[in-house]
Motif scaffolding. Structure first.
Motif, PDB file in Angstrom:
ATOM      1  N   LYS A  32     -16.909  94.200 -56.124  1.00 24.10           N
ATOM      2  CA  LYS A  32     -15.952  94.489 -55.049  1.00 24.10           C
ATOM      3  C   LYS A  32     -15.360  93.209 -54.475  1.00 24.10           C
ATOM      4  N   LYS A 232      -8.524  97.614 -46.663  1.00 17.54           N
ATOM      5  CA  LYS A 232      -9.394  98.673 -47.178  1.00 17.54           C
ATOM      6  C   LYS A 232     -10.401  98.109 -48.166  1.00 17.54           C
ATOM      7  N   GLN A 233      -9.946  97.227 -49.065  1.00 18.04           N
ATOM      8  CA  GLN A 233     -10.856  96.625 -50.037  1.00 18.04           C
ATOM      9  C   GLN A 233     -11.851  95.689 -49.357  1.00 18.04           C
ATOM     10  N   SER A 235     -12.994  95.996 -46.326  1.00 16.20           N
ATOM     11  CA  SER A 235     -13.981  96.851 -45.642  1.00 16.20           C
ATOM     12  C   SER A 235     -15.028  97.345 -46.634  1.00 16.20           C
ATOM     13  N   SER A 236     -14.589  97.696 -47.839  1.00 14.59           N
ATOM     14  CA  SER A 236     -15.541  98.115 -48.870  1.00 14.59           C
ATOM     15  C   SER A 236     -16.484  96.984 -49.235  1.00 14.59           C
ATOM     16  N   TRP A 240     -20.718  97.109 -48.857  1.00 10.59           N
ATOM     17  CA  TRP A 240     -21.689  96.839 -49.919  1.00 10.59           C
ATOM     18  C   TRP A 240     -22.489  95.580 -49.629  1.00 10.59           C
TER      19      TRP A 240
END
Length: 349
Positions: A32, A232-233, A235-236, A240
């Motif tokens: 990610k 958004k990425q 936050s991902s 993780w």
């Protein structure tokens, strides 16, 4: 801990499982993070007259990972909605989904269950064009169904409940499955939708194409603007990362517990060996100083004083008076572990 200081099977399985989960979460986090870093470093280009010149100057007439924003426009024919009038699009997805209740024999509860029984996706070639007309620059979107986030709008949705008779209801309770109905859904990427495309931008003859990148980076066709997509990425990535840290700390805690147990076992063994060595040295001193008779009459507790107490009712003569006073309550004979009711002094003449 088992004998020899080794961890038990359950402890070993717990440590192995925690380590494996931490490694898996860390691998997902790294992936990610790589995607977010690549997305942040993607080259932003504009749909204007300079786009063709930018691609002509690029190596191989290609930008490996580019961000471009535009409006959807069909190349030839458009797809019409089957349920909504005057709804035109370039990607159409029709879905039939079954909804039912399934009896869980473990929890003794009815659980919702959904299953896609039919899905069909139709596409037609389309371009991304500037939001303001007049520039005359278009980008052909290739393989849109391979995009990681293909933003389709739900234009029609209807639930058809199941019609059940009394006999059907009894049969459903016996079988453990109770149908609720069929949900019919139509989703479309409509003409005029603003899209953010992230992928490989290449000049093929006179056509500018946006296609999936070759470096393994994700391909995006999202209705979000680029900043929102990047957030958004990220936050991902944070999610993780937190999971990885939590399971990593849990793994460290399990490992610390096992090492602490092993260390305590090692210390106990060292103390036992030290006591055995002191006992052997005391025996040697008594044997050398007083001979065999002195060793026979030595207190079995301290091995330094002579026996001076008779324990009743067992009758054992094994301790000096000082060691008898130091015995814990309730006092028991060091030889047979029988309770001591009274003590008679022993006088050696």
């Amino acid at each position: 801990m088992e004998g020899g200081g080794r961890p038990s099977a359950a402890q070993a399985v717990l440590l192995a499982a925690s380590t494996a989960i931490t490694a898996l979460l860390y691998s997902i986090y790294r992936q990610k993070a790589r995607v977010a870093s690549g997305l942040e470093g993607a080259r932003k280009v504009r749909l204007d007259g300079d786009l063709r010149a930018v691609l002509l100057e690029a190596p191989g007439r290609c930008v490996p990972y580019a961000v471009i924003e535009g409006v959807v426009r069909s190349v030839k024919d458009t797809l019409s909605s089957q349920f909504v009038e005057n709804c035109k699009g370039v990607v159409q997805r029709l879905t039939l989904q079954e909804h039912k209740m399934v009896w869980n024999r473990t929890t003794h509860l009815w659980n919702d269950y959904e299953k896609i029984i039919h899905q069909r996706t139709n596409t037609t070639p389309f371009d991304l064009v500037p939001a303001e007309d007049g520039a005359g620059v278009t980008v052909r979107v290739m393989k849109p169904l391979e995009a990681a986030e293909l933003s389709l709008e739900t234009v029609y949705e209807k639930f058809h409940p199941s019609v059940q008779s009394f006999t059907d209801v009894i049969g459903h309770y016996i079988s453990g499955e109770r149908p609720k109905g069929i949900q019919e859904t139509e989703q479309m990427l409509k003409v005029g939708t603003a899209l953010t495309g992230v992928g490989e931008l290449v000049l093929d003859n006179a056509t500018i194409k946006l296609q999936p990148p070759k470096q393994g980076m994700p391909y995006y066709l999202s209705s979000l603007d680029f900043e929102s997509l990047l957030q958004k990425q990220e936050s991902s990535v944070r999610f993780w990362k937190i999971l990885t840290v939590v399971f990593g700390l849990a793994t460290c805690a399990v490992l610390f517990f096992l090492l602490r147990k092993q260390y305590r076992h090692h210390r106990e063994r060292q103390q036992l060996r030290q006591m055995q060595e002191e006992f052997r040295q005391a025996q040697e001193r008594l044997a050398s100083a007083e001979g065999g008779e002195g060793l026979k009459n030595a207190c079995v507790v301290c091995l330094s004083s002579t026996k001076s107490c008779v324990f009743l009712e067992c009758g054992h003569v094994c301790s000096c008076h000082e060691c008898y006073q130091a015995l814990p309550q309730p006092k028991k004979c060091p030889i047979c572990r029988q309770g001591i009711t009274r003590v008679v002094p022993l006088y050696n003449s």
